[in-house]
Scaffold this active site. Structure first.
Site, mmCIF file in Angstrom:
data_model
loop_
_atom_site.group_PDB
_atom_site.id
_atom_site.type_symbol
_atom_site.label_atom_id
_atom_site.label_comp_id
_atom_site.label_asym_id
_atom_site.label_seq_id
_atom_site.Cartn_x
_atom_site.Cartn_y
_atom_site.Cartn_z
ATOM 1 N N TYR A 263 0.777 -1.269 -0.031
ATOM 2 C CA TYR A 263 -0.101 0.053 -0.065
ATOM 3 C C TYR A 263 0.869 1.221 -0.016
ATOM 4 O O TYR A 263 1.922 1.252 0.604
ATOM 5 C CB TYR A 263 -0.771 0.029 1.295
ATOM 6 C CG TYR A 263 -1.797 1.195 1.462
ATOM 7 C CD1 TYR A 263 -2.815 1.341 0.140
ATOM 8 C CD2 TYR A 263 -2.053 1.925 2.517
ATOM 9 C CE1 TYR A 263 -3.483 2.062 0.104
ATOM 10 C CE2 TYR A 263 -2.950 2.617 2.402
ATOM 11 C CZ TYR A 263 -4.006 3.205 1.345
ATOM 12 O OH TYR A 263 -4.740 4.175 1.175
ATOM 13 N N TYR B 5 -3.139 5.387 8.601
ATOM 14 C CA TYR B 5 -2.817 3.874 8.444
ATOM 15 C C TYR B 5 -1.729 3.935 9.389
ATOM 16 O O TYR B 5 -0.502 3.681 9.221
ATOM 17 C CB TYR B 5 -2.461 3.761 6.975
ATOM 18 C CG TYR B 5 -2.097 2.460 6.695
ATOM 19 C CD1 TYR B 5 -3.179 1.579 6.069
ATOM 20 C CD2 TYR B 5 -0.777 2.002 6.270
ATOM 21 C CE1 TYR B 5 -3.049 0.337 5.600
ATOM 22 C CE2 TYR B 5 -0.602 0.798 5.674
ATOM 23 C CZ TYR B 5 -1.892 -0.032 5.264
ATOM 24 O OH TYR B 5 -1.624 -1.197 4.885
HETATM 25 P P1 NAD Z 1 -9.054 -8.711 3.677
HETATM 26 O O1 NAD Z 1 -9.558 -8.689 5.041
HETATM 27 O O2 NAD Z 1 -9.863 -9.218 2.594
HETATM 28 O O3 NAD Z 1 -7.732 -9.770 3.740
HETATM 29 C C1 NAD Z 1 -6.877 -9.937 5.011
HETATM 30 C C2 NAD Z 1 -6.738 -11.161 5.354
HETATM 31 O O4 NAD Z 1 -5.693 -11.540 6.188
HETATM 32 C C3 NAD Z 1 -8.101 -11.637 6.091
HETATM 33 O O5 NAD Z 1 -8.758 -12.700 5.401
HETATM 34 C C4 NAD Z 1 -7.570 -12.088 7.243
HETATM 35 O O6 NAD Z 1 -8.272 -13.081 7.867
HETATM 36 C C5 NAD Z 1 -6.323 -12.467 7.127
HETATM 37 N N1 NAD Z 1 -5.316 -12.703 8.138
HETATM 38 C C6 NAD Z 1 -5.196 -11.608 9.073
HETATM 39 N N2 NAD Z 1 -4.187 -11.905 9.984
HETATM 40 C C7 NAD Z 1 -3.500 -13.273 9.689
HETATM 41 C C8 NAD Z 1 -2.794 -13.948 10.091
HETATM 42 N N3 NAD Z 1 -2.128 -14.154 11.308
HETATM 43 N N4 NAD Z 1 -2.708 -15.428 9.407
HETATM 44 C C9 NAD Z 1 -3.577 -15.662 8.166
HETATM 45 N N5 NAD Z 1 -4.273 -14.865 7.604
HETATM 46 C C10 NAD Z 1 -4.397 -13.767 8.467
HETATM 47 O O7 NAD Z 1 -8.494 -7.337 3.281
HETATM 48 P P2 NAD Z 1 -7.566 -6.747 1.967
HETATM 49 O O8 NAD Z 1 -7.769 -5.336 2.151
HETATM 50 O O9 NAD Z 1 -8.173 -7.496 0.648
HETATM 51 O O10 NAD Z 1 -6.079 -7.174 2.204
HETATM 52 C C11 NAD Z 1 -5.213 -8.131 1.502
HETATM 53 C C12 NAD Z 1 -3.915 -7.499 1.408
HETATM 54 O O11 NAD Z 1 -4.265 -6.153 0.448
HETATM 55 C C13 NAD Z 1 -3.210 -7.040 2.559
HETATM 56 O O12 NAD Z 1 -1.964 -7.232 2.531
HETATM 57 C C14 NAD Z 1 -3.486 -5.688 2.558
HETATM 58 O O13 NAD Z 1 -2.576 -4.775 3.252
HETATM 59 C C15 NAD Z 1 -3.645 -4.895 1.219
HETATM 60 N N6 NAD Z 1 -4.058 -3.904 0.684
HETATM 61 C C16 NAD Z 1 -5.214 -3.464 0.535
HETATM 62 C C17 NAD Z 1 -5.723 -2.403 0.424
HETATM 63 C C18 NAD Z 1 -7.288 -1.853 0.558
HETATM 64 O O14 NAD Z 1 -7.527 -0.734 0.462
HETATM 65 N N7 NAD Z 1 -8.037 -2.806 1.095
HETATM 66 C C19 NAD Z 1 -5.041 -1.497 -0.288
HETATM 67 C C20 NAD Z 1 -3.769 -1.697 -0.604
HETATM 68 C C21 NAD Z 1 -3.005 -3.021 -0.021
#
Ligand code: NAD
Length: 229
Positions: A171, A181
């Site tokens: 991100y 954040y």
């Molecule tokens: P999401 O909630 O769908 O995914 C995050 C997942 O991580 C969840 O399913 C959660 O259960 C899992 N998780 C948390 N701790 C864990 C652990 N210890 N072991 C295994 N699983 C674990 O949310 P998302 O936003 O789709 O996130 C996915 C990735 O995308 C992350 O790396 C996030 O930082 C990144 N991201 C998200 C955004 C956004 O705006 N949503 C922007 C840029 C990057």
């Protein structure tokens, strides 16, 4: 066809789900790793058809998830799991969910994979500014959001087919100030990006696999809602 393991899928709102669908549409076999505390609700929702609408692929068929593995990516092997987690009732019903054990299970079940996707992050103090973040919160963010990728790649690389690919999601808060954040999550993404370069160098030479990260735009996933994005 290729076989992909996507770590961090627990509902149909996040990037992990969308990436799984894109890979399935391209013909890949899909294995997912689901955070242990979220496993029951994810599996029962899948079974009850709650995701059938969003499981639809462009050709009209439904994405098949060949297997769901319970995973907690902050623990590398059983020796690392503290007593309170071991005896936590949300963990008692599952087994073999440390990184090393998950990879052993995937190896037993399928032998190898071609694609590894890391789509997980967690920062217990994400709502606190960095200036207010505790050492515990900062290290927990790095453990769940950065080292989890090092660990997954380290354990999966030996069973990844040459020419395979590994991907994580980062991100822009790593490079620019994004108020809100917090909790060391900006630090965790900066580590993830630097690690991507080093791991690409190392795993490229050692295993002939590519290592990349995508800086994703804002998406109202469960994780993003939790911090009011
Ligand atoms: P999401 O909630 O769908 O995914 C995050 C997942 O991580 C969840 O399913 C959660 O259960 C899992 N998780 C948390 N701790 C864990 C652990 N210890 N072991 C295994 N699983 C674990 O949310 P998302 O936003 O789709 O996130 C996915 C990735 O995308 C992350 O790396 C996030 O930082 C990144 N991201 C998200 C955004 C956004 O705006 N949503 C922007 C840029 C990057």
């Amino acid at each position: 066809g290729k076989r992909a393991f996507i770590a961090g899928v627990a509902d149909d709102h996040g990037y992990g789900w969308a990436i799984s669908k894109a890979l399935a549409a391209a013909g890949a076999e899909i294995l997912v790793g689901t955070w242990v505390p979220a496993l029951n609700i994810f599996e029962s929702s899948l079974r009850r058809g709650k995701f059938d609408e969003t499981r639809k692929l462009p050709d009209g068929s439904l994405m098949e998830i060949t297997k769901v593995y319970p995973l907690d990516a902050v623990f590398d092997s059983p020796e690392d799991v503290p007593e309170d987690i071991k005896t936590n009732k949300r963990y008692l019903g599952s087994s073999n969910w440390t990184v090393k054990e998950v990879v052993e299970s995937v190896k037993q079940d399928f032998g190898s994979i071609d694609i590894l996707v890391h789509s997980l992050a967690n920062g217990p103090e994400v709502t606190k500014p960095l200036l207010e973040t505790s050492r515990y919160g900062y290290l927990a963010a790095i453990s769940a959001s950065s080292y989890s990728y090092v660990s997954l790649l380290k354990h999966f690389a030996p069973i990844m087919n040459p020419g395979g690919a590994s991907l994580s999601l980062t991100y822009i808060a790593s490079e620019r100030i994004i108020p809100g954040y917090g909790g060391g999550m900006s630090s965790a993404k900066a580590a993830l990006e630097s690690d991507t370069r080093v791991l690409a160098f190392e795993a490229g030479r050692k295993h002939n696999i590519r290592v990349n990260t995508i800086s994703a735009g804002p998406l109202r996933s469960r994780a993003a809602k939790a911090i009011g994005f």
